[in-house]
Design an enzyme around this catalytic site. Sequence first.
Site, mmCIF file in Angstrom:
data_model
loop_
_atom_site.group_PDB
_atom_site.id
_atom_site.type_symbol
_atom_site.label_atom_id
_atom_site.label_comp_id
_atom_site.label_asym_id
_atom_site.label_seq_id
_atom_site.Cartn_x
_atom_site.Cartn_y
_atom_site.Cartn_z
ATOM 1 N N GLU A 6 -1.537 7.345 8.020
ATOM 2 C CA GLU A 6 -2.342 8.291 7.253
ATOM 3 C C GLU A 6 -3.049 9.219 8.217
ATOM 4 O O GLU A 6 -3.356 8.834 9.353
ATOM 5 C CB GLU A 6 -3.427 7.545 6.448
ATOM 6 C CG GLU A 6 -2.937 6.925 5.173
ATOM 7 C CD GLU A 6 -4.040 6.175 4.399
ATOM 8 O OE1 GLU A 6 -3.729 5.616 3.351
ATOM 9 O OE2 GLU A 6 -5.197 6.160 4.859
ATOM 10 N N ARG A 46 -24.877 -8.593 3.526
ATOM 11 C CA ARG A 46 -24.085 -9.802 3.753
ATOM 12 C C ARG A 46 -24.679 -10.535 4.950
ATOM 13 O O ARG A 46 -24.658 -10.026 6.073
ATOM 14 C CB ARG A 46 -22.631 -9.452 4.079
ATOM 15 C CG ARG A 46 -21.904 -8.705 2.976
ATOM 16 C CD ARG A 46 -20.413 -8.627 3.294
ATOM 17 N NE ARG A 46 -19.706 -7.735 2.388
ATOM 18 C CZ ARG A 46 -18.387 -7.705 2.217
ATOM 19 N NH1 ARG A 46 -17.625 -8.521 2.926
ATOM 20 N NH2 ARG A 46 -17.835 -6.867 1.382
ATOM 21 N N LYS A 60 0.806 -1.217 0.000
ATOM 22 C CA LYS A 60 0.000 0.000 0.000
ATOM 23 C C LYS A 60 0.841 1.271 0.000
ATOM 24 O O LYS A 60 0.383 2.304 -0.492
ATOM 25 C CB LYS A 60 -0.947 -0.013 1.188
ATOM 26 C CG LYS A 60 -2.031 -1.075 1.076
ATOM 27 C CD LYS A 60 -2.952 -0.929 2.261
ATOM 28 C CE LYS A 60 -4.188 -1.771 2.112
ATOM 29 N NZ LYS A 60 -5.069 -1.544 3.268
ATOM 30 N N ARG A 108 -8.888 -7.638 -7.575
ATOM 31 C CA ARG A 108 -9.659 -8.889 -7.686
ATOM 32 C C ARG A 108 -11.136 -8.524 -7.795
ATOM 33 O O ARG A 108 -11.509 -7.374 -7.643
ATOM 34 C CB ARG A 108 -9.449 -9.719 -6.413
ATOM 35 C CG ARG A 108 -9.769 -8.880 -5.172
ATOM 36 C CD ARG A 108 -9.821 -9.679 -3.907
ATOM 37 N NE ARG A 108 -9.722 -8.828 -2.737
ATOM 38 C CZ ARG A 108 -10.727 -8.229 -2.145
ATOM 39 N NH1 ARG A 108 -11.960 -8.373 -2.608
ATOM 40 N NH2 ARG A 108 -10.550 -7.478 -1.084
ATOM 41 N N HIS A 142 -17.050 5.526 2.724
ATOM 42 C CA HIS A 142 -16.213 4.674 1.890
ATOM 43 C C HIS A 142 -16.901 4.584 0.528
ATOM 44 O O HIS A 142 -17.997 4.030 0.428
ATOM 45 C CB HIS A 142 -16.073 3.282 2.528
ATOM 46 C CG HIS A 142 -15.375 2.287 1.646
ATOM 47 N ND1 HIS A 142 -14.158 1.720 1.956
ATOM 48 C CD2 HIS A 142 -15.730 1.764 0.447
ATOM 49 C CE1 HIS A 142 -13.796 0.903 0.980
ATOM 50 N NE2 HIS A 142 -14.738 0.910 0.052
ATOM 51 N N ASN A 170 -8.073 -2.748 -4.901
ATOM 52 C CA ASN A 170 -8.224 -4.196 -4.757
ATOM 53 C C ASN A 170 -8.137 -4.828 -6.135
ATOM 54 O O ASN A 170 -8.904 -4.494 -7.034
ATOM 55 C CB ASN A 170 -9.554 -4.537 -4.097
ATOM 56 C CG ASN A 170 -9.563 -4.137 -2.632
ATOM 57 O OD1 ASN A 170 -8.558 -4.300 -1.937
ATOM 58 N ND2 ASN A 170 -10.656 -3.589 -2.160
ATOM 59 N N GLY A 179 -9.584 -5.260 6.757
ATOM 60 C CA GLY A 179 -9.760 -4.345 7.889
ATOM 61 C C GLY A 179 -8.819 -4.604 9.053
ATOM 62 O O GLY A 179 -8.956 -3.990 10.109
ATOM 63 N N GLU A 233 -6.855 2.538 -1.348
ATOM 64 C CA GLU A 233 -6.182 1.338 -1.859
ATOM 65 C C GLU A 233 -6.884 0.861 -3.129
ATOM 66 O O GLU A 233 -7.998 1.288 -3.436
ATOM 67 C CB GLU A 233 -6.179 0.203 -0.823
ATOM 68 C CG GLU A 233 -7.552 -0.380 -0.520
ATOM 69 C CD GLU A 233 -7.488 -1.795 0.071
ATOM 70 O OE1 GLU A 233 -6.467 -2.489 -0.064
ATOM 71 O OE2 GLU A 233 -8.509 -2.214 0.643
HETATM 72 P P1 ADP Z 1 -14.188 -6.818 -0.147
HETATM 73 O O1 ADP Z 1 -13.747 -5.425 -0.353
HETATM 74 O O2 ADP Z 1 -14.281 -7.640 -1.372
HETATM 75 O O3 ADP Z 1 -15.393 -6.896 0.700
HETATM 76 P P2 ADP Z 1 -12.681 -7.850 2.061
HETATM 77 O O4 ADP Z 1 -11.502 -7.082 2.518
HETATM 78 O O5 ADP Z 1 -13.901 -7.846 2.911
HETATM 79 O O6 ADP Z 1 -12.973 -7.391 0.590
HETATM 80 O O7 ADP Z 1 -12.228 -9.318 1.813
HETATM 81 C C1 ADP Z 1 -12.854 -10.164 0.874
HETATM 82 C C2 ADP Z 1 -12.796 -11.562 1.335
HETATM 83 O O8 ADP Z 1 -11.491 -11.966 1.515
HETATM 84 C C3 ADP Z 1 -13.521 -11.791 2.637
HETATM 85 O O9 ADP Z 1 -14.198 -13.002 2.538
HETATM 86 C C4 ADP Z 1 -12.392 -11.871 3.649
HETATM 87 O O10 ADP Z 1 -12.689 -12.715 4.718
HETATM 88 C C5 ADP Z 1 -11.280 -12.427 2.816
HETATM 89 N N1 ADP Z 1 -9.965 -11.947 3.190
HETATM 90 C C6 ADP Z 1 -9.567 -10.687 3.407
HETATM 91 N N2 ADP Z 1 -8.275 -10.625 3.719
HETATM 92 C C7 ADP Z 1 -7.827 -11.895 3.683
HETATM 93 C C8 ADP Z 1 -6.561 -12.524 3.912
HETATM 94 N N3 ADP Z 1 -5.475 -11.829 4.240
HETATM 95 N N4 ADP Z 1 -6.472 -13.864 3.777
HETATM 96 C C9 ADP Z 1 -7.564 -14.581 3.449
HETATM 97 N N5 ADP Z 1 -8.769 -14.054 3.216
HETATM 98 C C10 ADP Z 1 -8.912 -12.743 3.344
HETATM 99 P P1 ADP Z 2 -8.312 -2.988 3.898
HETATM 100 O O1 ADP Z 2 -7.234 -3.413 2.951
HETATM 101 O O2 ADP Z 2 -8.230 -3.684 5.204
HETATM 102 O O3 ADP Z 2 -9.656 -3.003 3.248
HETATM 103 P P2 ADP Z 2 -8.423 -0.071 3.681
HETATM 104 O O4 ADP Z 2 -7.231 0.797 3.513
HETATM 105 O O5 ADP Z 2 -9.288 -0.257 2.502
HETATM 106 O O6 ADP Z 2 -7.932 -1.474 4.252
HETATM 107 O O7 ADP Z 2 -9.295 0.487 4.889
HETATM 108 C C1 ADP Z 2 -10.406 -0.211 5.417
HETATM 109 C C2 ADP Z 2 -11.415 0.771 5.974
HETATM 110 O O8 ADP Z 2 -10.844 1.606 6.976
HETATM 111 C C3 ADP Z 2 -11.958 1.746 4.940
HETATM 112 O O9 ADP Z 2 -13.051 1.204 4.261
HETATM 113 C C4 ADP Z 2 -12.333 2.940 5.789
HETATM 114 O O10 ADP Z 2 -13.602 2.738 6.399
HETATM 115 C C5 ADP Z 2 -11.302 2.938 6.859
HETATM 116 N N1 ADP Z 2 -10.147 3.817 6.535
HETATM 117 C C6 ADP Z 2 -9.033 3.474 5.866
HETATM 118 N N2 ADP Z 2 -8.189 4.535 5.764
HETATM 119 C C7 ADP Z 2 -8.791 5.571 6.378
HETATM 120 C C8 ADP Z 2 -8.415 6.933 6.641
HETATM 121 N N3 ADP Z 2 -7.246 7.429 6.262
HETATM 122 N N4 ADP Z 2 -9.297 7.713 7.327
HETATM 123 C C9 ADP Z 2 -10.480 7.211 7.742
HETATM 124 N N5 ADP Z 2 -10.878 5.948 7.542
HETATM 125 C C10 ADP Z 2 -10.046 5.119 6.875
HETATM 126 MG MG MG Z 3 -10.233 -1.862 1.572
#
Ligand code: ADP
Ligand code: ADP
Ligand code: MG
Length: 453
Positions: A200, A338, A116, A292, A208, A290, A165, A288
């Site tokens: 950050e 969900r 990231k 996929r 979001h 994603n 998260g 970020e």
């Molecule tokens: P989305 O933005 O698609 O909702 P999530 O961050 O919630 O993405 O993750 C999508 C799926 O991947 C969820 O089912 C979560 O449990 C799984 N997941 C997230 N991080 C990991 C990880 N590091 N290893 C395995 N599964 C993961």
């Molecule tokens: P992940 O890879 O676990 O999904 P993200 O960077 O997408 O990580 O962050 C997950 C959640 O955390 C976001 O959907 C948002 O709700 C919160 N978040 C992330 N970064 C920030 C930020 N700089 N300020 C406030 N909320 C944040």
């Molecule tokens: Mg995210």
Amino acid sequence: MFKKILIANRGEIALRIIRACKEMGIGSVAVYSTADKNALHAQLADEAICIGGERPHDSYLNMQAIIEAALKTGCEAIHPGYGFLSENSEFAKLVEACGLKFIGPSGDIIDAMGNKVEAREMMIKAQVPVVPGSREIIKSFEELEELVEEIGYPVLIKASAGGGGRGMRKAYHASELKEAYTTAKAEAKAAFGNDDMYCEKLIVNPKHVEFQILADHFGHVVYLGERDCSIQRRNQKMLEESPCKVLDEDLRQRMGEDAIKAAKCCGYTSAGTVEFVLDHEGHYYFIEMNTRIQVEHPVTEMVSGIDLIKEQIRIAQRLPLSFTQEDIKLNGYAIECRINAEDPQHDFAPQPGHIHTLHFPGGFNVRVDSHIYQDYDIPPYYDSMLAKLIVHAPTRLEAIKKMRSALSELVIDGVITNQKVLFYIMHQVDYVRGHFDTSFMEQHLKEMVEENG
Ligand code: ADP
Ligand code: ADP
Ligand code: MG
């Protein structure tokens, strides 16, 4: 055209991909663990191969076993779904090295976006707004203190390899910084085997908002509108909708064009999601990308009429996108809930168990993506999501009413689920008005759990 695809996943997303294959006339091979021998994906695919034990490391994360299964059954490509190996660059590279196609971006792109800190740097260069914060990995607590001095409190300490998260902590005052840093770092180490951290500015109670993009191998990139995923618990999404009620056409277009910039600056291909946080003044910041398909992709499919899994498969076959940005017309509102096997009364603890009665709602523009069935045993080894309930209607209020009706029809007996909490959200005045941000669940959770007790 691919003749056969292996699906390296389980649960509803494996079914989703098998169905797309069937419709496209492509053969499907499922892989399953010993815990999933009665799972629907293993039954609905044309072929199914057991690849190992119940623990994810022995099966759905077992790269060798999966690739061997693909080669043995004569597959030409592997679809990784979400979770598991979907964002594992080593796997993507190994698949290609074995002469198979990985249905997703290249391993190098997964690497770049999965780191990231590196992703933030690329966005800064491409002039996509990022949250103020680190330009590199934090080497020491002293370095973090210096940075925070510059950007000011509150801050969010995040894992560079983070996902789902996990590995992030807030700090509102200097007195909380050390604790936030140490706990986030330890969580990152345990979850990702990597404790590279960055920091950050914490955007206070943002929305979001994420943009779905599709990119082919010929430089065409389009965005299919956005999803509002602000209803989260512990930074994990619970329900999502499209479009986001607070975006006007101008803001949507600016964010969409920045999402395209984000995809183009790394030479992205396949389906991808560019995530932003949006503050109350209408400023938005990249958080970020994603690399996929996402859990919440159906809401975009409902409003755009485009099958994202089929598009991913077509792109992997090196076909050009068959539409341009101008061709994309978004209609109405879609909401996804969900449904998870978890106990709201006990901090949403996962609930494995036996489903003895099951009834799914139906009707016009009601969609259920699920792998469960009557008499199904939920194994304790995997994600607790049981089903995604998706509705589509011309207006947001009609979509909310449809979701209320669908949720009240849904019966899953035998295990505790979050169904009532979702039903409650659908009746919250702030939710109905669209007055919600990522703090919504924190604000309403106590009353919801108490009223459902
Ligand atoms: P989305 O933005 O698609 O909702 P999530 O961050 O919630 O993405 O993750 C999508 C799926 O991947 C969820 O089912 C979560 O449990 C799984 N997941 C997230 N991080 C990991 C990880 N590091 N290893 C395995 N599964 C993961
Ligand atoms: P992940 O890879 O676990 O999904 P993200 O960077 O997408 O990580 O962050 C997950 C959640 O955390 C976001 O959907 C948002 O709700 C919160 N978040 C992330 N970064 C920030 C930020 N700089 N300020 C406030 N909320 C944040
Ligand atoms: Mg995210």
